[in-house]
Write a protein that holds these residues in place. Structure first.
Motif, PDB file in Angstrom:
ATOM      1  N   GLN A 256       0.870  -1.283  -0.233  1.00  0.00           N
ATOM      2  CA  GLN A 256      -0.140  -0.140   0.085  1.00  0.00           C
ATOM      3  C   GLN A 256       0.854   1.278   0.072  1.00  0.00           C
ATOM      4  N   ASP A 257       2.210   1.091  -0.230  1.00  0.00           N
ATOM      5  CA  ASP A 257       2.884   2.092  -0.155  1.00  0.00           C
ATOM      6  C   ASP A 257       2.800   3.050  -1.271  1.00  0.00           C
ATOM      7  N   ASP A 258       2.931   4.676  -0.924  1.00  0.00           N
ATOM      8  CA  ASP A 258       2.776   5.616  -1.956  1.00  0.00           C
ATOM      9  C   ASP A 258       1.605   5.578  -2.891  1.00  0.00           C
ATOM     10  N   GLY A 259       0.384   5.389  -2.078  1.00  0.00           N
ATOM     11  CA  GLY A 259      -0.932   5.495  -2.575  1.00  0.00           C
ATOM     12  C   GLY A 259      -1.225   4.496  -3.566  1.00  0.00           C
ATOM     13  N   ALA A 260      -0.463   3.245  -3.406  1.00  0.00           N
ATOM     14  CA  ALA A 260      -1.015   2.073  -4.411  1.00  0.00           C
ATOM     15  C   ALA A 260      -2.066   1.456  -3.794  1.00  0.00           C
ATOM     16  N   LEU A 261      -2.833   0.874  -4.690  1.00  0.00           N
ATOM     17  CA  LEU A 261      -4.009   0.019  -4.428  1.00  0.00           C
ATOM     18  C   LEU A 261      -5.101   0.881  -3.451  1.00  0.00           C
ATOM     19  N   PRO A 262      -5.539   1.821  -3.928  1.00  0.00           N
ATOM     20  CA  PRO A 262      -6.505   2.773  -2.745  1.00  0.00           C
ATOM     21  C   PRO A 262      -7.896   1.990  -2.539  1.00  0.00           C
ATOM     22  N   GLU A 263      -8.134   1.061  -3.348  1.00  0.00           N
ATOM     23  CA  GLU A 263      -9.297   0.118  -3.025  1.00  0.00           C
ATOM     24  C   GLU A 263      -9.203  -0.695  -1.995  1.00  0.00           C
ATOM     25  N   ASN A 264      -7.963  -0.903  -1.543  1.00  0.00           N
ATOM     26  CA  ASN A 264      -7.901  -1.648  -0.117  1.00  0.00           C
ATOM     27  C   ASN A 264      -7.773  -0.902   1.129  1.00  0.00           C
ATOM     28  N   ALA A 268      -6.943  -1.055   5.839  1.00  0.00           N
ATOM     29  CA  ALA A 268      -5.919  -0.601   6.742  1.00  0.00           C
ATOM     30  C   ALA A 268      -6.280  -0.270   8.397  1.00  0.00           C
ATOM     31  N   ASP A 269      -5.385  -0.499   9.278  1.00  0.00           N
ATOM     32  CA  ASP A 269      -5.835  -0.050  10.504  1.00  0.00           C
ATOM     33  C   ASP A 269      -5.516   1.512  10.635  1.00  0.00           C
ATOM     34  N   LEU A 270      -4.368   2.144   9.931  1.00  0.00           N
ATOM     35  CA  LEU A 270      -4.037   3.368   9.973  1.00  0.00           C
ATOM     36  C   LEU A 270      -3.896   4.015   8.666  1.00  0.00           C
ATOM     37  N   ILE A 271      -4.113   5.262   8.172  1.00  0.00           N
ATOM     38  CA  ILE A 271      -3.883   5.734   7.031  1.00  0.00           C
ATOM     39  C   ILE A 271      -3.142   7.180   7.240  1.00  0.00           C
ATOM     40  N   LEU A 272      -2.179   7.106   6.501  1.00  0.00           N
ATOM     41  CA  LEU A 272      -1.185   8.307   6.588  1.00  0.00           C
ATOM     42  C   LEU A 272      -1.259   9.122   5.195  1.00  0.00           C
ATOM     43  N   LYS A 280       6.171   9.608   5.368  1.00  0.00           N
ATOM     44  CA  LYS A 280       5.092   8.733   5.071  1.00  0.00           C
ATOM     45  C   LYS A 280       5.713   7.423   5.161  1.00  0.00           C
ATOM     46  N   THR A 281       6.547   7.056   4.415  1.00  0.00           N
ATOM     47  CA  THR A 281       6.901   5.520   4.333  1.00  0.00           C
ATOM     48  C   THR A 281       7.686   4.849   5.217  1.00  0.00           C
ATOM     49  N   PRO A 282       8.534   5.509   5.728  1.00  0.00           N
ATOM     50  CA  PRO A 282       9.411   4.802   6.902  1.00  0.00           C
ATOM     51  C   PRO A 282       8.703   4.737   8.101  1.00  0.00           C
ATOM     52  N   LEU A 283       7.605   6.009   8.523  1.00  0.00           N
ATOM     53  CA  LEU A 283       6.991   5.792   9.432  1.00  0.00           C
ATOM     54  C   LEU A 283       5.621   4.660   9.360  1.00  0.00           C
ATOM     55  N   SER A 284       5.250   4.537   8.110  1.00  0.00           N
ATOM     56  CA  SER A 284       4.468   3.275   7.835  1.00  0.00           C
ATOM     57  C   SER A 284       5.095   1.953   8.168  1.00  0.00           C
ATOM     58  N   ILE A 285       6.347   1.939   7.631  1.00  0.00           N
ATOM     59  CA  ILE A 285       7.042   0.481   8.119  1.00  0.00           C
ATOM     60  C   ILE A 285       7.267   0.491   9.451  1.00  0.00           C
ATOM     61  N   ASN A 296      -0.292   4.406   3.088  1.00  0.00           N
ATOM     62  CA  ASN A 296      -0.140   6.059   2.876  1.00  0.00           C
ATOM     63  C   ASN A 296      -0.436   6.591   1.603  1.00  0.00           C
ATOM     64  N   VAL A 297      -0.807   7.635   1.588  1.00  0.00           N
ATOM     65  CA  VAL A 297      -1.474   8.364   0.366  1.00  0.00           C
ATOM     66  C   VAL A 297      -0.610   9.680   0.341  1.00  0.00           C
ATOM     67  N   PRO A 298      -0.225  10.065  -0.973  1.00  0.00           N
ATOM     68  CA  PRO A 298       0.693  11.085  -1.068  1.00  0.00           C
ATOM     69  C   PRO A 298      -0.270  12.270  -1.582  1.00  0.00           C
TER      70      PRO A 298
END
Length: 408
Positions: A256-264, A268-272, A280-285, A296-298
């Protein structure tokens, strides 16, 4: 395993003396095979080099040496009087030690003398050393006002997997030579007691981090501790549901990194969300390794955000923002490292574009007032993650006092 450079350790006995010993016992009489430390055995040699690399400079600073400023070095009489005396250029070869360190930032004739020798902390663990290392790091954070630049540099050495008396005594005797502080986490109470006794015999200051906490919990529960390290084979630790939950969370977060697969996003438990380079990415990991599925959604200026972002539960969406000057600096460095063209830089790292993009993101946040906006400037990933989890659990559990709850 030793996380620092190889230490020179003298021959040591294989066990503590059977008759015990007091803090005032003579170590030489109890351990005749071990020679006491002396200025000659503990002295360190520093090579003079007019063209140190950036890595060497950083290492020198971490070790307590300073450039382009006169400082003081312990004299030969330090072991008798604990006094310091200045080091002159004429004394640079005294005792066979070259005290000159030339900075590559100045001419060769500019001389910077070495700083006060760094203090040493030994961290000893019968496991991975994670607990003792992070405890010491947290404590050292209270001394940032004086570390290195103010003349109180610290060298830390981690000894993990210490599970036999021979190696423990070996470490303690070396710590005695270096006048080091020993901080340890040993699960076996008898082993920890032996460490304390040996430190007292050798006159080494020591601190048991795990013991007092374990004793207090044992008293609170009315149950005796097992005395086994966390990863000891005897514990027969099984890979449980929590472990596989973390693995699943990491896999989901990567996809789901960098806005991939928004249909999913609904999974997610959390959305950044936030503009590029807000972490966003290091925080997500980082959050995923704690078992949270994170997407995460840019936010890109004039680009439409996925509709699913606004349809999801607002309580699990967190917005990230950053100081425009800091963001400009980060993007400028990234553009240079990736060799962006002038056209790409104007729409990525240009200061005016950075400000416009942050204003664009701010307007989106204002239209969604239930999204907490977290300022990440100057914050470590761990700090930002702690804020997000505190808010998330407070909303989820509707606590009167903000907390992160967990059941074992």
């Amino acid at each position: 395993m030793i996380s620092s450079s190889t230490l020179s350790i003298a021959k040591v006995p294989h066990a503590l003396p059977s008759n015990g010993g007091s803090p005032h016992s003579d170590p030489k009489s109890l351990y005749p095979d071990v020679e006491p430390s002396s200025p000659e055995t503990t002295g360190r040699r520093t090579r003079s080099n007019p063209k140190l690399s950036r890595w060497s400079i950083a290492r020198a600073v971490r070790s307590g040496r300073k450039f382009n400023r006169p400082v003081r070095l312990p004299d030969d009489e330090l072991y008798q009087s604990s006094s310091l005396s200045p080091v002159s250029v004429e004394d640079k070869t005294r005792n066979g030690v070259d005290f000159l360190l030339q900075s590559p930032l100045s001419d060769v004739e500019d001389v910077a003398e070495l700083g006060v020798a760094a203090k040493t902390i030994y961290m000893v663990s019968d496991g991975t050393g994670w607990t003792v290392e992070h405890s010491v790091t947290a404590a050292l954070g209270q001394f940032e006002h004086c570390l290195v630049d103010r003349g109180c540099a610290i060298n830390t050495h981690l000894f993990s997997g210490v599970d036999d008396m021979d190696r423990l005594i070996e470490i303690i005797t070396q710590a005695s030579k270096e006048e080091a502080l020993i901080v340890y986490t040993l699960a076996d109470p008898s082993f920890a007691a032996s460490a304390k006794q040996a430190c007292e015999i050798w006159g080494v200051i020591s601190l048991d981090i795990l013991g007092p906490i374990t004793d207090s919990i044992a008293s609170h529960l009315g149950v005796s501790p097992s005395g086994l390290p966390r990863w000891a084979p005897q514990r027969k630790r099984q890979l449980g549901e929590e472990y596989f939950k973390r693995i699943e969370a990491v896999e989901f977060t990567i996809k789901q990194d960098d806005g991939a697969l928004p249909e999913n996003l609904y999974k997610a438990d959390l959305i950044l969300t936030g503009v590029s380079r807000t972490g966003k990415t290091p925080l997500s990991i980082y959050l995923s390794q704690k078992g949270y599925k994170v997407a995460n959604v840019p936010i890109v200026m004039n680009a439409e955000l996925p509709r699913s972002l606004f349809e999801e539960n607002e309580e699990k969406v967190f917005a990230l923002t950053i100081n425009p000057i800091v963001l400009h600096t980060i993007r400028k460095a990234r553009a240079k490292s990736l060799s962006f063209s002038d056209g790409m830089r104007s729409t990525y790292s240009d200061m005016d574009h950075v400000r416009r993009e942050l204003d664009f993101a701010t307007k989106i946040f204002q239209r969604n007032p239930k999204w907490p906006v977290i300022e990440v400037t100057g914050r470590a990933i761990e700090e930002t993650a702690a804020i997000i989890l505190r808010l998330f659990h407070d909303r989820k559990n509707k606590c009167s006092m903000p907390r992160i709850s967990r059941r074992y």
